[in-house]
Design a protein around this motif. Sequence first.
Motif, mmCIF file in Angstrom:
data_model
loop_
_atom_site.group_PDB
_atom_site.id
_atom_site.type_symbol
_atom_site.label_atom_id
_atom_site.label_comp_id
_atom_site.label_asym_id
_atom_site.label_seq_id
_atom_site.Cartn_x
_atom_site.Cartn_y
_atom_site.Cartn_z
ATOM 1 N N UNK A 1 0.838 -1.204 0.000
ATOM 2 C CA UNK A 1 0.000 0.000 0.000
ATOM 3 C C UNK A 1 0.874 1.256 0.000
ATOM 4 N N UNK A 2 0.428 2.266 -0.772
ATOM 5 C CA UNK A 2 1.043 3.603 -0.733
ATOM 6 C C UNK A 2 -0.069 4.617 -0.999
ATOM 7 N N UNK A 3 -0.126 5.691 -0.194
ATOM 8 C CA UNK A 3 -1.185 6.681 -0.343
ATOM 9 C C UNK A 3 -0.643 8.088 -0.486
ATOM 10 N N UNK A 4 -1.510 8.960 -0.984
ATOM 11 C CA UNK A 4 -1.158 10.368 -1.177
ATOM 12 C C UNK A 4 -2.219 11.245 -0.535
ATOM 13 N N UNK A 5 -1.806 12.043 0.460
ATOM 14 C CA UNK A 5 -2.752 12.959 1.102
ATOM 15 C C UNK A 5 -3.132 14.104 0.175
ATOM 16 N N UNK A 6 -2.203 14.501 -0.704
ATOM 17 C CA UNK A 6 -2.496 15.605 -1.622
ATOM 18 C C UNK A 6 -3.552 15.223 -2.644
ATOM 19 N N UNK A 7 -3.444 13.999 -3.122
ATOM 20 C CA UNK A 7 -4.375 13.560 -4.168
ATOM 21 C C UNK A 7 -5.615 12.885 -3.589
ATOM 22 N N UNK A 8 -5.588 12.582 -2.292
ATOM 23 C CA UNK A 8 -6.682 11.827 -1.673
ATOM 24 C C UNK A 8 -6.889 10.492 -2.396
ATOM 25 N N UNK A 9 -5.794 9.869 -2.734
ATOM 26 C CA UNK A 9 -5.835 8.588 -3.450
ATOM 27 C C UNK A 9 -4.800 7.642 -2.851
ATOM 28 N N UNK A 10 -4.992 6.355 -3.150
ATOM 29 C CA UNK A 10 -4.059 5.331 -2.695
ATOM 30 C C UNK A 10 -3.920 4.279 -3.783
ATOM 31 N N UNK A 11 -2.727 3.666 -3.826
ATOM 32 C CA UNK A 11 -2.461 2.595 -4.777
ATOM 33 C C UNK A 11 -2.169 1.323 -3.993
ATOM 34 N N UNK A 12 -2.845 0.237 -4.394
ATOM 35 C CA UNK A 12 -2.662 -1.058 -3.771
ATOM 36 C C UNK A 12 -2.129 -2.039 -4.819
ATOM 37 N N UNK A 13 -1.022 -2.654 -4.474
ATOM 38 C CA UNK A 13 -0.447 -3.653 -5.375
ATOM 39 C C UNK A 13 -0.661 -5.045 -4.782
ATOM 40 N N UNK A 14 -1.151 -5.943 -5.608
ATOM 41 C CA UNK A 14 -1.438 -7.306 -5.182
ATOM 42 C C UNK A 14 -0.420 -8.239 -5.838
ATOM 43 N N UNK A 15 0.457 -8.799 -4.992
ATOM 44 C CA UNK A 15 1.556 -9.638 -5.474
ATOM 45 C C UNK A 15 1.257 -11.083 -5.081
ATOM 46 N N UNK A 16 1.189 -12.016 -6.050
ATOM 47 C CA UNK A 16 0.888 -13.419 -5.729
ATOM 48 C C UNK A 16 1.902 -13.998 -4.741
ATOM 49 N N UNK A 17 1.396 -14.797 -3.818
ATOM 50 C CA UNK A 17 2.284 -15.398 -2.823
ATOM 51 C C UNK A 17 3.293 -16.339 -3.480
ATOM 52 N N UNK A 18 2.942 -16.866 -4.681
ATOM 53 C CA UNK A 18 3.881 -17.748 -5.372
ATOM 54 C C UNK A 18 5.153 -17.009 -5.780
#
Length: 589
Positions: free
Chosen positions: A261-278
């Motif tokens: 997870x990484x978020x931006x208070x300026x943009x009021x947005x967040x990016x979530x990356x989903x990485x397979x456990x494999x």
Amino acid sequence: MFNTPMFSFRRTLFLRLIFTFLLILMPLIVLGVYLYQWSVHTAREDIAKTAASQTAFYLTDLENEIERIKLLQFGLLEDEDLNKLTLLWNRMGVIEKTDRINSLRNRLYLVQNSSMYIKEVSVYIHPIGRSISSVDGVNPLDEERYEAIRSVYGSRKTRIIEWRSGLYLSAAKPSGRPKGQPLFVVEIELDQQKLREALAQFNTYAGSGTLLVSETGGIRLASGSVASFLTEASSYIRGTRTAEDYDQAREFGGHRYYTVYAGSDKLNMAIYRFIPSEVIRKPLDKFYTWAWLFAAAALVIVALYAMSTYKFIHKPLLRLVKSFRRVEIGDLDQVITHASKDEFGYLYSRFNQMVANLRSLIDQAYRQKLLAQRAELKQLQSQINPHFLFNSLFMLSTMARRGDAERVEQFAIQLGEYFRFVTRSASDEIPLEQEIQHARTYTDIQLLRFSRRVRARFEDLPEEAAQAKVPRLIVQPIIENAFEHSLERKEEDGRIVVRFEIGDGEFRIVVEDNGEDLTEEKLSELSRALANRDEYAETTGMVNIHRRLTITFGEKGGVRVARSELGGLQVTLHFPWEGQADVPIADRG
């Protein structure tokens, strides 16, 4: 395994040896598991840190780009053509209006082309009721849209507005009047498709995905595998509150993913990356394979050790203990054969000699006693039948003299059933179910005679006791005694009840009546007769049945008498009960 109250599997030497061996192997197994878990944890942290760094860098770059777009937007607020169109619209001629609108559209088009993230640039001029777009040109003012996208006057924050599933930046030109409408609003719509394409750069691992989410959750831009489980991912994000919640792999769409997870208070947005456990576990496949091989080898070693210990130590001991237990319950035919001349061979030979000596000492006395018991049992049974036959023939004669043909027929059928039961088998013992049915038949015969004066009630025999073996003719004589000595004298409301009880390690058959002739003296006399152990005393009636139960079941079987709550005599036939349908003859007293 062989389990008795005195010998349980938990106390065996075999279990202790296996436990000791496992205790030796346990540190190696624990170390292997720890190394594997530590490797997985380290790999996950490294990948998570790299992914978080990449995501944060992109968000910073996106913030800078949005800030640059915002500066261009505020530059439009000072555009000469836009301001003159707003303030001097009514004074301009048609040609001048057209020139300035075209000049403004060119400027809007240049701003649109200055960034890949800009989809459309529009100006909403409230005083003249017009909107000018870099894509659609001049249109009447859309009041609803105008109110939705205009922001605070003069704000230079990079706040992105969500409206109707779109992302917008807005800036307004103040009118100079307090709380008045702005002169115009500049709107920039961001291109969500370009944002989605930019997210694809993070899908560097096979099967990974990226999700950009606005603060309110109204905008969800998915890239890669996230599109297949967008609803699940959105629900998970809404329920996650702390950074620690992302440490564990979660299942989405049938696969497990780690979330960065990484978020931006300026943009009021967040990016979530989903990485397979494999992705994290794949580099450790070789280690994982070796770990399984080590575990399999350890199991094989444990199995071989357990088999050898069981075969050479536990099994011979168990065989000896089982033989001792069989001898304890009366089986004196035990002989243990053992080919090896080891310690167990010596123990087995001494055991065989001991059993042979014991068998030769008690065999003759035991068999003579058993034959004597069976002979006495046959003699006691034979004392009952003539008495009942006399009473039955007398009852049949009485009904025949009265001319009651229907009752004579019914009585004859029941009497036939009774004597068929008595004569069809020479077995000393029968299932309790048959004995109770025979007693019911006898009671039905008696009720034909006393139907207006006597009522009988039999409770249901418990199913688990139906096949319990008991001596023949132990219940019917008790019922006959109740009729002969109590119920025959009652002119009305005679009652006899047969019920069954299980408890205190015994099964009880209780027969009780409401006769009125039982005195305390008679009750005491009955008790003394039952307690008399003289083998040469007269053995008829209730004493007969008590003697037979004692012969069959030992001291735990017999008859007890007491005064019934109904007012008459209560007779209880009891014998040992441990939930089993039969009692081995060797266990009998």
